[in-house]
Scaffold this motif. Structure first.
Motif, PDB file in Angstrom:
ATOM      1  N   PRO A  40      38.395 -53.057  44.911  1.00 33.61           N
ATOM      2  CA  PRO A  40      39.721 -53.689  44.878  1.00 33.61           C
ATOM      3  C   PRO A  40      39.655 -55.209  45.002  1.00 33.61           C
ATOM      4  O   PRO A  40      38.811 -55.755  45.723  1.00 33.61           O
ATOM      5  N   GLY A  41      40.581 -55.876  44.297  1.00 31.57           N
ATOM      6  CA  GLY A  41      40.684 -57.328  44.371  1.00 31.57           C
ATOM      7  C   GLY A  41      39.995 -58.017  43.217  1.00 31.57           C
ATOM      8  O   GLY A  41      38.950 -57.568  42.721  1.00 31.57           O
ATOM      9  N   ASP A  42      40.588 -59.138  42.770  1.00 33.26           N
ATOM     10  CA  ASP A  42      40.012 -59.891  41.657  1.00 33.26           C
ATOM     11  C   ASP A  42      39.344 -61.178  42.127  1.00 33.26           C
ATOM     12  O   ASP A  42      39.067 -62.075  41.326  1.00 33.26           O
ATOM     13  N   HIS A  43      39.069 -61.298  43.436  1.00 28.55           N
ATOM     14  CA  HIS A  43      38.379 -62.454  43.988  1.00 28.55           C
ATOM     15  C   HIS A  43      36.891 -62.390  43.657  1.00 28.55           C
ATOM     16  O   HIS A  43      36.379 -61.343  43.244  1.00 28.55           O
ATOM     17  N   GLU A  44      36.193 -63.484  43.875  1.00 31.36           N
ATOM     18  CA  GLU A  44      34.750 -63.507  43.651  1.00 31.36           C
ATOM     19  C   GLU A  44      34.063 -62.670  44.722  1.00 31.36           C
ATOM     20  O   GLU A  44      34.353 -62.792  45.907  1.00 31.36           O
ATOM     21  N   LYS A  45      33.136 -61.816  44.296  1.00 31.30           N
ATOM     22  CA  LYS A  45      32.493 -60.877  45.215  1.00 31.30           C
ATOM     23  C   LYS A  45      30.981 -60.946  45.098  1.00 31.30           C
ATOM     24  O   LYS A  45      30.422 -61.464  44.116  1.00 31.30           O
ATOM     25  N   ARG A  46      30.342 -60.393  46.107  1.00 33.23           N
ATOM     26  CA  ARG A  46      28.893 -60.192  46.127  1.00 33.23           C
ATOM     27  C   ARG A  46      28.634 -58.769  46.638  1.00 33.23           C
ATOM     28  O   ARG A  46      29.412 -58.232  47.419  1.00 33.23           O
ATOM     29  N   THR A  47      27.509 -58.178  46.228  1.00 33.39           N
ATOM     30  CA  THR A  47      27.113 -56.844  46.686  1.00 33.39           C
ATOM     31  C   THR A  47      25.660 -56.849  47.128  1.00 33.39           C
ATOM     32  O   THR A  47      24.793 -57.413  46.448  1.00 33.39           O
ATOM     33  N   ALA A  48      25.402 -56.231  48.278  1.00 37.06           N
ATOM     34  CA  ALA A  48      24.038 -55.981  48.757  1.00 37.06           C
ATOM     35  C   ALA A  48      23.831 -54.478  48.854  1.00 37.06           C
ATOM     36  O   ALA A  48      24.740 -53.745  49.258  1.00 37.06           O
ATOM     37  N   LEU A  49      22.654 -54.014  48.471  1.00 36.60           N
ATOM     38  CA  LEU A  49      22.360 -52.580  48.439  1.00 36.60           C
ATOM     39  C   LEU A  49      21.469 -52.171  49.605  1.00 36.60           C
ATOM     40  O   LEU A  49      20.603 -52.932  50.049  1.00 36.60           O
ATOM     41  N   PHE A  50      21.692 -50.920  50.046  1.00 37.07           N
ATOM     42  CA  PHE A  50      20.953 -50.356  51.172  1.00 37.07           C
ATOM     43  C   PHE A  50      20.629 -48.898  50.860  1.00 37.07           C
ATOM     44  O   PHE A  50      20.833 -48.440  49.729  1.00 37.07           O
ATOM     45  N   ASN A  51      20.123 -48.158  51.847  1.00 36.76           N
ATOM     46  CA  ASN A  51      19.682 -46.786  51.610  1.00 36.76           C
ATOM     47  C   ASN A  51      20.708 -45.738  52.006  1.00 36.76           C
ATOM     48  O   ASN A  51      20.844 -44.719  51.345  1.00 36.76           O
ATOM     49  N   THR A  52      21.415 -45.948  53.118  1.00 34.98           N
ATOM     50  CA  THR A  52      22.315 -44.941  53.663  1.00 34.98           C
ATOM     51  C   THR A  52      23.645 -45.567  54.055  1.00 34.98           C
ATOM     52  O   THR A  52      23.745 -46.784  54.236  1.00 34.98           O
ATOM     53  N   GLY A  53      24.641 -44.707  54.248  1.00 29.05           N
ATOM     54  CA  GLY A  53      25.928 -45.182  54.699  1.00 29.05           C
ATOM     55  C   GLY A  53      25.845 -45.860  56.052  1.00 29.05           C
ATOM     56  O   GLY A  53      26.470 -46.903  56.289  1.00 29.05           O
ATOM     57  N   SER A  54      25.093 -45.268  56.977  1.00 30.92           N
ATOM     58  CA  SER A  54      24.929 -45.869  58.301  1.00 30.92           C
ATOM     59  C   SER A  54      24.373 -47.278  58.201  1.00 30.92           C
ATOM     60  O   SER A  54      24.861 -48.216  58.847  1.00 30.92           O
TER      61      SER A  54
END
Length: 452
Positions: A122-136
């Protein structure tokens, strides 16, 4: 009459419910004996059958029994088990290379997943994503980002919450048994507010939003101090807590409160996200744009992958080397996630999730009309639950849940339990299931209630 849906995902398994041995069968019992000698006693499983294959809307055990799947590996195989696009992309990647560590020598699939989540959240602002292994792991890193960005220590979570099993996320989780018992002491600066739980709000569902928000506001402003709170972390639909859909307007008011006080609003969409509720994210049902959003479970179709996606100004505050992990954003898992995105978009699975939800609500409400132990039917899209109670009361009926669960397993239907009081049956069928299998599954559930 509900339109027929033909499953497209998974191995070419016959889409039938079929019990050919006692449950568990001899091969499953043999594996259970080996398990007891090799695994610690506390590592338990909900069903005592062992999987041989799964796809479409069924799971086949090692004894040849075929079960209708109403669990999706706890909301993981949302697009279907072994979905073709997921398998094809992950298999192709495995043949190229299995690992390099993105922190050492990076690769394109990681970037592609980040770009997709930046677009879809959600949202049209500038974003970044970091990836991990689990939800925790992702929830814990979302807290790290929030603390780095705000310079504040405190974290606020809610009654009935489940956020994981690491030290921080176990602290954030509300339920003691089995998640927290004997594992303390816990992390400091974690506080808990009431959840606007309509069915169980003491003065009635109509007062839940107002009264729960008032208590939340007092906790933050008067007891903690808003200028000490880094973030509020909430599941837009609480998963392990029993598929609690917060009272209308409650989350919107929490989000507005956070914005006014410089507190970050983090949506834990580990179970509710990635098309499960009929939208890409459950936050969208409330019109909420979280500062940070956490995904996992359904993200990569069964491969271990999780993510934190958020405002660029927040995500860019963590110092170089402060975020990451050896396996985080594994290339095969990233390709699997890209296969999930393709499947959802090309097969219109958002609409399919809503159609499944409509069917489930219809069937469950009809079952509820013929029994006095279903206190509540709730959820969104293909994420629906029933809360079982003692007749004429709201006293949790955990025994009935256990009995129905056993009946369903013995008769070829896989179901899951949930809830702070252990009295909730939750339904999470894969979106690749056919309407025929859905209806057959509910016929088994009707028989289970009749058998009580």
């Amino acid at each position: 009459m509900t339109a027929v849906h033909t499953p497209v995902g998974g191995p070419q398994l016959e889409q039938v419910r079929r019990i050919v041995t006692e449950v568990p069968g001899p091969r499953s019992r043999e594996l259970a004996a080996r398990r007891s000698a090799a695994l610690p006693a506390g590592l338990t499983s909900g069903a005592n059958i062992y999987t041989a294959a799964a796809g479409g809307g069924v799971l086949v055990d090692v004894d040849g029994n075929s079960f209708i799947d109403f669990g999706s590996g706890i909301a993981v195989t949302t697009v279907g088990n072994a979905a073709p696009r997921v398998v094809e992309r992950a298999s192709r990647q495995l043949a190229k290379y299995t690992h390099t560590c993105f922190l050492a020598t990076p690769y394109e699939p990681y970037i592609e997943v980040a770009e997709a989540l930046n677009r879809l959240t959600p949202g049209d602002h500038e974003k970044r994503t970091a990836l991990f292994n689990t939800g925790s792991e992702a929830v814990e890193n979302a807290v790290k980002y929030a603390r780095a960005a705000t310079g504040r220590p405190a974290v606020v979570t809610f009654d009935h919450a489940f956020h994981g099993r690491t030290l921080m996320t176990m602290t954030m989780t509300a339920k003691n048994q089995p998640y927290k018992s004997t594992f303390g002491p816990f992390a400091p600066e974690v506080y808990r507010a009431p959840m606007a739980y309509p069915y169980r709000w003491p003065s009635g569902a109509e007062n839940a939003a107002d009264e729960a928000f008032a208590q939340f506001e007092m906790l933050v402003d008067s007891q903690i101090g808003a200028d000490a709170v880094a973030c509020v972390v909430v599941e837009p639909i609480q998963g392990e807590g029993g598929f609690i859909v917060p009272a209308d307007g409650f989350l919107r008011r929490i989000a507005d409160f956070c914005r006014d006080r410089g507190i970050l609003f983090i949506a834990d969409e580990v179970q509710a996200g990635i098309a499960r509720t009929g939208n890409w994210f459950a936050s969208e049902h409330e019109g909420i744009v979280p500062d940070l959003i956490v995904t996992a479970k359904g993200l990569a179709g069964g491969m271990p992958l999780a993510a934190v996606t958020g405002r660029a100004d927040i995500m860019d505050t963590a110092h170089a080397g402060g975020i990451g992990g050896t396996y985080s954003g594994n290339p095969a898992a990233c390709e699997a996630a890209l296969g999930v995105f393709d499947t959802i978009e090309e097969e219109n699975l958002l609409a399919r999730a809503q159609a499944i939800g409509d069917l489930m609500f219809r069937e469950l409400r009809d079952i509820a009309a013929h029994t006095d132990i279903i206190g509540d039917v709730r959820g969104r899209g293909a994420m629906v639950a029933i809360e079982l109670v003692q007749p004429g009361t709201k006293t949790p009926n955990r025994e009935a849940v256990a009995e129905i669960n056993r009946f369903c397993l013995a008769h070829g239907l896989l179901t899951l339990t949930a809830g702070t009081f252990g009295n909730v049956l939750r339904f999470l069928p894969p979106l690749s299931i056919s309407d025929e299998l859905l209806m057959e599954g509910f016929s088994v559930l009707r028989e289970a209630f009749a058998a009580l």
